[in-house]
Design a protein around this motif. Structure first.
Motif, PDB file in Angstrom:
ATOM      1  N   HIS A 116       0.825  -1.212   0.000  1.00  0.00           N
ATOM      2  CA  HIS A 116       0.000   0.000   0.000  1.00  0.00           C
ATOM      3  C   HIS A 116       0.861   1.266   0.000  1.00  0.00           C
ATOM      4  N   ARG A 117       1.994   1.230   0.656  1.00  0.00           N
ATOM      5  CA  ARG A 117       2.817   2.428   0.748  1.00  0.00           C
ATOM      6  C   ARG A 117       3.281   2.843  -0.647  1.00  0.00           C
ATOM      7  N   ARG A 118       3.379   4.141  -0.868  1.00  0.00           N
ATOM      8  CA  ARG A 118       3.690   4.644  -2.202  1.00  0.00           C
ATOM      9  C   ARG A 118       5.060   5.308  -2.294  1.00  0.00           C
ATOM     10  N   ASP A 119       5.863   5.203  -1.233  1.00  0.00           N
ATOM     11  CA  ASP A 119       7.172   5.832  -1.254  1.00  0.00           C
ATOM     12  C   ASP A 119       8.246   4.922  -1.835  1.00  0.00           C
ATOM     13  N   ILE A 120       7.927   3.654  -2.042  1.00  0.00           N
ATOM     14  CA  ILE A 120       8.890   2.727  -2.625  1.00  0.00           C
ATOM     15  C   ILE A 120       8.440   2.406  -4.047  1.00  0.00           C
ATOM     16  N   TRP A 121       9.143   2.963  -5.011  1.00  0.00           N
ATOM     17  CA  TRP A 121       8.793   2.785  -6.413  1.00  0.00           C
ATOM     18  C   TRP A 121       9.394   1.511  -6.987  1.00  0.00           C
ATOM     19  N   SER A 122      10.591   1.177  -6.545  1.00  0.00           N
ATOM     20  CA  SER A 122      11.300   0.002  -7.048  1.00  0.00           C
ATOM     21  C   SER A 122      12.288  -0.452  -5.992  1.00  0.00           C
ATOM     22  N   LEU A 123      13.052  -1.490  -6.282  1.00  0.00           N
ATOM     23  CA  LEU A 123      14.051  -1.959  -5.320  1.00  0.00           C
ATOM     24  C   LEU A 123      15.114  -0.899  -5.037  1.00  0.00           C
ATOM     25  N   ARG A 124      15.261   0.092  -5.917  1.00  0.00           N
ATOM     26  CA  ARG A 124      16.222   1.174  -5.689  1.00  0.00           C
ATOM     27  C   ARG A 124      15.891   1.981  -4.433  1.00  0.00           C
TER      28      ARG A 124
END
Length: 327
Positions: free
Chosen positions: A206-214
């Motif tokens: 649900h969290r939107r601050d993690i876009w990818s593994l980067r």
């Protein structure tokens, strides 16, 4: 991404029969635990708007446009498994007629209306290995990601997370210990939802601050460990014929969409392109790499990553091909 008003007036099943085949984008050899097969991607139109229809079975004849059109005309028993925004998926049969209804032997995906980016993705193209340094990521790839998110490419993901679509497919909602822990699980659109040897699920956070593994940092290790265990527990609870050591968890880089999600597959599923080195990064290995970093603020943005890209992808044409010419 937004669909046309026609999307709401036509049933998902009817869209398949309205699809007008224009050309073959790609056919690919795929390996399954029990058979060798082929998958094809067709470009066509529905009511004047382009779409992409992919289909998979034991073998496909693709030698002419007439043969492709005959394949499409033979589709019967189309059953919609679900739809979200411009994406729809089905079971169908490719029988040549006869008495009685033929059992489904095809898995279909329909993207309509599709974009130029979709056409590039599903077309044959030469692959290139690239190395994305921390500097290239920060200066060029990260702004690229932001631009794609701002274009509305994640509408279908947010539709699921916010309870607007595909709620009947959600097999787990976990609120965790707070909003940053919440995630849900549902079947991947490429799974037929019955063959356990080819099981493929998605866990969407649900969290939107993690876009990818980067975006993963050492301080995220406890969360990732919690997420991993809950995903494994939920999967074997839903499918009791499976045990946890029969499951493989990985994330893609570059991912198809920039919202963190984990793929869950049966280890018996043959590793095709989406599980190959240069595309899939094992979740356990990511956790281990993060644990070895010096401090809590250290992240996967601080390391170089090597992966492959198609020559038609925007990342290649806009970033890595120009960098190659400059070197």
């Amino acid at each position: 991404m937004t669909g046309s008003s026609e999307n709401t007036k036509t049933t998902p099943e009817a869209l398949v029969s309205k699809f007008q085949v224009e050309k073959l984008l790609k056919q690919e050899f795929i390996l399954k635990p029990d058979q060798n097969g082929r998958r094809i991607a067709l470009l066509g139109t529905i009511d004047g708007q382009q779409g992409i229809l992919t289909a998979e079975r034991a073998a496909f004849a693709t030698e002419s446009l007439e043969v492709l059109q005959a394949f499409h005309a033979a589709l019967s028993g189309v059953h919609n498994l679900g739809d979200n925004d411009i994406y729809r998926w089905y079971l169908a049969s490719a029988s040549n007629g006869g008495a009685g209804a033929a059992p489904p032997d095809l898995k279909l995906n329909l993207i309509w209306p599709c974009t130029a980016q979709h056409i590039k993705k599903y077309s044959d193209q030469t692959l290139r290995m690239v190395t994305e340094t921390p500097a290239i990521y920060q200066n060029q790839v990260r702004p690229f990601m932001r631009a794609k998110r701002d274009e509305g490419r994640l509408n279908w993901v947010f539709n699921i997370l916010e309870g607007r679509t595909e709620q009947e497919d959600v097999i787990l909602r976990d609120a965790g210990h707070g909003p940053d822990d919440a995630f849900l699980m549902l079947p991947d659109l490429n799974w037929d939802r019955k063959t356990l040897n080819s099981l493929h699920l998605l866990a969407l956070v649900h969290r939107r601050d993690i876009w990818s593994l980067r975006d993963l940092q050492k301080r995220h290790v406890p969360w990732l460990c919690y997420l991993r265990q809950r995903v494994l527990d939920a999967t074997v609870s839903m499918y009791p014929d499976l045990e946890q050591d029969q499951l493989k968890l990985y994330v893609h880089y570059q991912p198809t969409y920039y919202h963190f999600h984990i793929h869950v597959v049966n280890v018996m599923l043959e590793a095709g392109a989406t599980q190959a080195t240069g595309k899939a990064f094992g979740l356990e290995n990511l956790i281990s790499q993060l644990e070895s970093m010096a401090d809590d603020d250290a992240s996967m943005a601080d390391v170089s990553l090597t992966y492959y890209l198609g020559e038609a992808s925007e990342l290649w044409t806009e970033i890595f091909a120009p960098l190659k010419r400059q070197s």
